[in-house]
Design a protein around this motif. Sequence first.
Motif, PDB file in Angstrom:
ATOM      1  N   LEU A 172     -15.626  -6.893  12.449  1.00 59.79           N
ATOM      2  CA  LEU A 172     -14.418  -6.124  12.803  1.00 59.79           C
ATOM      3  C   LEU A 172     -14.046  -6.329  14.267  1.00 59.79           C
ATOM      4  O   LEU A 172     -12.858  -6.499  14.603  1.00 59.79           O
ATOM      5  N   LEU A 173     -15.050  -6.336  15.152  1.00 55.97           N
ATOM      6  CA  LEU A 173     -14.761  -6.564  16.573  1.00 55.97           C
ATOM      7  C   LEU A 173     -14.170  -7.963  16.775  1.00 55.97           C
ATOM      8  O   LEU A 173     -13.178  -8.139  17.491  1.00 55.97           O
ATOM      9  N   ALA A 174     -14.788  -8.959  16.134  1.00 56.33           N
ATOM     10  CA  ALA A 174     -14.304 -10.335  16.297  1.00 56.33           C
ATOM     11  C   ALA A 174     -12.882 -10.481  15.755  1.00 56.33           C
ATOM     12  O   ALA A 174     -12.045 -11.180  16.349  1.00 56.33           O
ATOM     13  N   LEU A 175     -12.597  -9.803  14.655  1.00 55.60           N
ATOM     14  CA  LEU A 175     -11.252  -9.899  14.064  1.00 55.60           C
ATOM     15  C   LEU A 175     -10.204  -9.235  14.955  1.00 55.60           C
ATOM     16  O   LEU A 175      -9.171  -9.840  15.262  1.00 55.60           O
ATOM     17  N   VAL A 176     -10.470  -7.996  15.396  1.00 52.76           N
ATOM     18  CA  VAL A 176      -9.420  -7.309  16.168  1.00 52.76           C
ATOM     19  C   VAL A 176      -9.278  -7.907  17.576  1.00 52.76           C
ATOM     20  O   VAL A 176      -8.210  -7.813  18.186  1.00 52.76           O
ATOM     21  N   LEU A 177     -10.356  -8.540  18.059  1.00 53.71           N
ATOM     22  CA  LEU A 177     -10.263  -9.184  19.378  1.00 53.71           C
ATOM     23  C   LEU A 177      -9.767 -10.627  19.274  1.00 53.71           C
ATOM     24  O   LEU A 177      -9.648 -11.327  20.293  1.00 53.71           O
ATOM     25  N   GLY A 178      -9.522 -11.086  18.063  1.00 50.82           N
ATOM     26  CA  GLY A 178      -8.867 -12.370  17.870  1.00 50.82           C
ATOM     27  C   GLY A 178      -9.761 -13.591  18.019  1.00 50.82           C
ATOM     28  O   GLY A 178      -9.253 -14.699  18.171  1.00 50.82           O
ATOM     29  N   VAL A 179     -11.104 -13.412  17.938  1.00 51.93           N
ATOM     30  CA  VAL A 179     -11.982 -14.587  17.996  1.00 51.93           C
ATOM     31  C   VAL A 179     -12.434 -15.002  16.598  1.00 51.93           C
ATOM     32  O   VAL A 179     -13.123 -16.003  16.446  1.00 51.93           O
ATOM     33  N   ALA A 180     -12.100 -14.219  15.586  1.00 49.90           N
ATOM     34  CA  ALA A 180     -12.262 -14.644  14.183  1.00 49.90           C
ATOM     35  C   ALA A 180     -10.910 -14.415  13.521  1.00 49.90           C
ATOM     36  O   ALA A 180     -10.145 -13.544  13.939  1.00 49.90           O
ATOM     37  N   GLU A 181     -10.628 -15.209  12.501  1.00 51.65           N
ATOM     38  CA  GLU A 181      -9.323 -15.060  11.813  1.00 51.65           C
ATOM     39  C   GLU A 181      -9.512 -14.607  10.379  1.00 51.65           C
ATOM     40  O   GLU A 181     -10.507 -14.907   9.757  1.00 51.65           O
TER      41      GLU A 181
ATOM     42  N   HIS B 152     -11.472  -9.918   2.880  1.00 52.70           N
ATOM     43  CA  HIS B 152     -11.537 -10.825   4.032  1.00 52.70           C
ATOM     44  C   HIS B 152     -12.544 -10.311   5.076  1.00 52.70           C
ATOM     45  O   HIS B 152     -13.317 -11.100   5.638  1.00 52.70           O
ATOM     46  N   VAL B 153     -12.548  -9.000   5.312  1.00 55.06           N
ATOM     47  CA  VAL B 153     -13.529  -8.426   6.256  1.00 55.06           C
ATOM     48  C   VAL B 153     -14.949  -8.667   5.729  1.00 55.06           C
ATOM     49  O   VAL B 153     -15.851  -9.059   6.486  1.00 55.06           O
ATOM     50  N   LEU B 154     -15.160  -8.466   4.430  1.00 58.39           N
ATOM     51  CA  LEU B 154     -16.510  -8.651   3.867  1.00 58.39           C
ATOM     52  C   LEU B 154     -16.940 -10.117   3.957  1.00 58.39           C
ATOM     53  O   LEU B 154     -18.098 -10.417   4.284  1.00 58.39           O
ATOM     54  N   ASP B 155     -16.017 -11.024   3.709  1.00 56.73           N
ATOM     55  CA  ASP B 155     -16.320 -12.466   3.849  1.00 56.73           C
ATOM     56  C   ASP B 155     -16.679 -12.800   5.294  1.00 56.73           C
ATOM     57  O   ASP B 155     -17.618 -13.562   5.549  1.00 56.73           O
ATOM     58  N   THR B 156     -15.927 -12.238   6.222  1.00 50.94           N
ATOM     59  CA  THR B 156     -16.190 -12.501   7.645  1.00 50.94           C
ATOM     60  C   THR B 156     -17.557 -11.938   8.030  1.00 50.94           C
ATOM     61  O   THR B 156     -18.319 -12.568   8.781  1.00 50.94           O
ATOM     62  N   ALA B 157     -17.885 -10.748   7.499  1.00 57.32           N
ATOM     63  CA  ALA B 157     -19.178 -10.123   7.817  1.00 57.32           C
ATOM     64  C   ALA B 157     -20.342 -11.008   7.370  1.00 57.32           C
ATOM     65  O   ALA B 157     -21.381 -11.052   8.042  1.00 57.32           O
TER      66      ALA B 157
END
Length: 306
Positions: free
Chosen positions: A297-306, A22-27
């Motif tokens: 990673l920043l967007a995920l942990v800060l809740g602006v990406a899911e 999921h992190v790689l897809d988001t990246a």
Amino acid sequence: MKGFKGRDIISISDFSKQEILHVLDTAKNFENYRNPSLLKDKMLATLFFEPSTRTRMSFEAAMHFLGGRVIGFSDARLTSISKGESLWDSIRIVEGYSDVIVMRHPFEGSARLAAEAANIPIINGGDGANQHPTQTFLDLFTIYKSKGTIDKLKVGFLGDLKYGRTVHSLARALSLFGAEMYFISPAELRMPSDDIEHLKKEGIVFHEVEDLIGTCPKLDVLYTTRIQKERFPDAADYEKVKGVYRVDNSMLKHVKPELKILHPLPRVDELSPEIDNSPHAVYFEQAANGVPVRAALLALVLGVAE
Ligand code: CP
């Protein structure tokens, strides 16, 4: 899959295969991505108790590209740590100024301690010889982009496998993807026993060898590392192993045409600049991948990406 919002990133072992993918897809969505409002009003604190070029600057670049702001230090001697303030107290203070903290620290376990102290996400930018999980995400992203898969690869790890935290994190992650691993090092710098026991428990096929030329023809990926002079308790022990391996044009005569060579960098003498323009070399792309991966990673942990 656990949610990412508010989550600490301390060890790659805290993430399932599904979460890593999921992190790689988001990246992928953050490659060449600029959005000055995505992290507007969010503050990143970068606390670097050890030197860094790539980790600190790619986190800071990612934050700036997404409209966020950055505070921090890269020389702890200029902070109140030098007056005796504890790491615990420092983290409690900095969390009052920021929304997320990236920390690099020489002591193994320091990132986990910081996460216990803080109520905001802590991202481990490297804790001693232990773990470097965000490097692992970008290493996997680079392998995926250059090989088209991260499944069932034959991966060689070369150099300082004892003190190389990037190796420890990546070997753990690749154990989820069915890799066959070749640990190529002098006897003094073999993989730590806890990592070896983990691989045995997971039923991973691996080989511990000293011979680079005999092993390199088998590999799909070669992950080269610097011998970490600064972590040797005795300088004489470093002198015995320094310069023991060199990846250069003469080695490339023995490898598969599709071999990809990664290195977390910085390099010293283990990776010759003469191969920088070879199709095998992907380490500069690897370093550049730090930006989209750390943005994700920043967007995920800060809740602006899911
Ligand atoms: N790969 C890596 O962690 O590089 P820096 O030490 O420059 O951050």
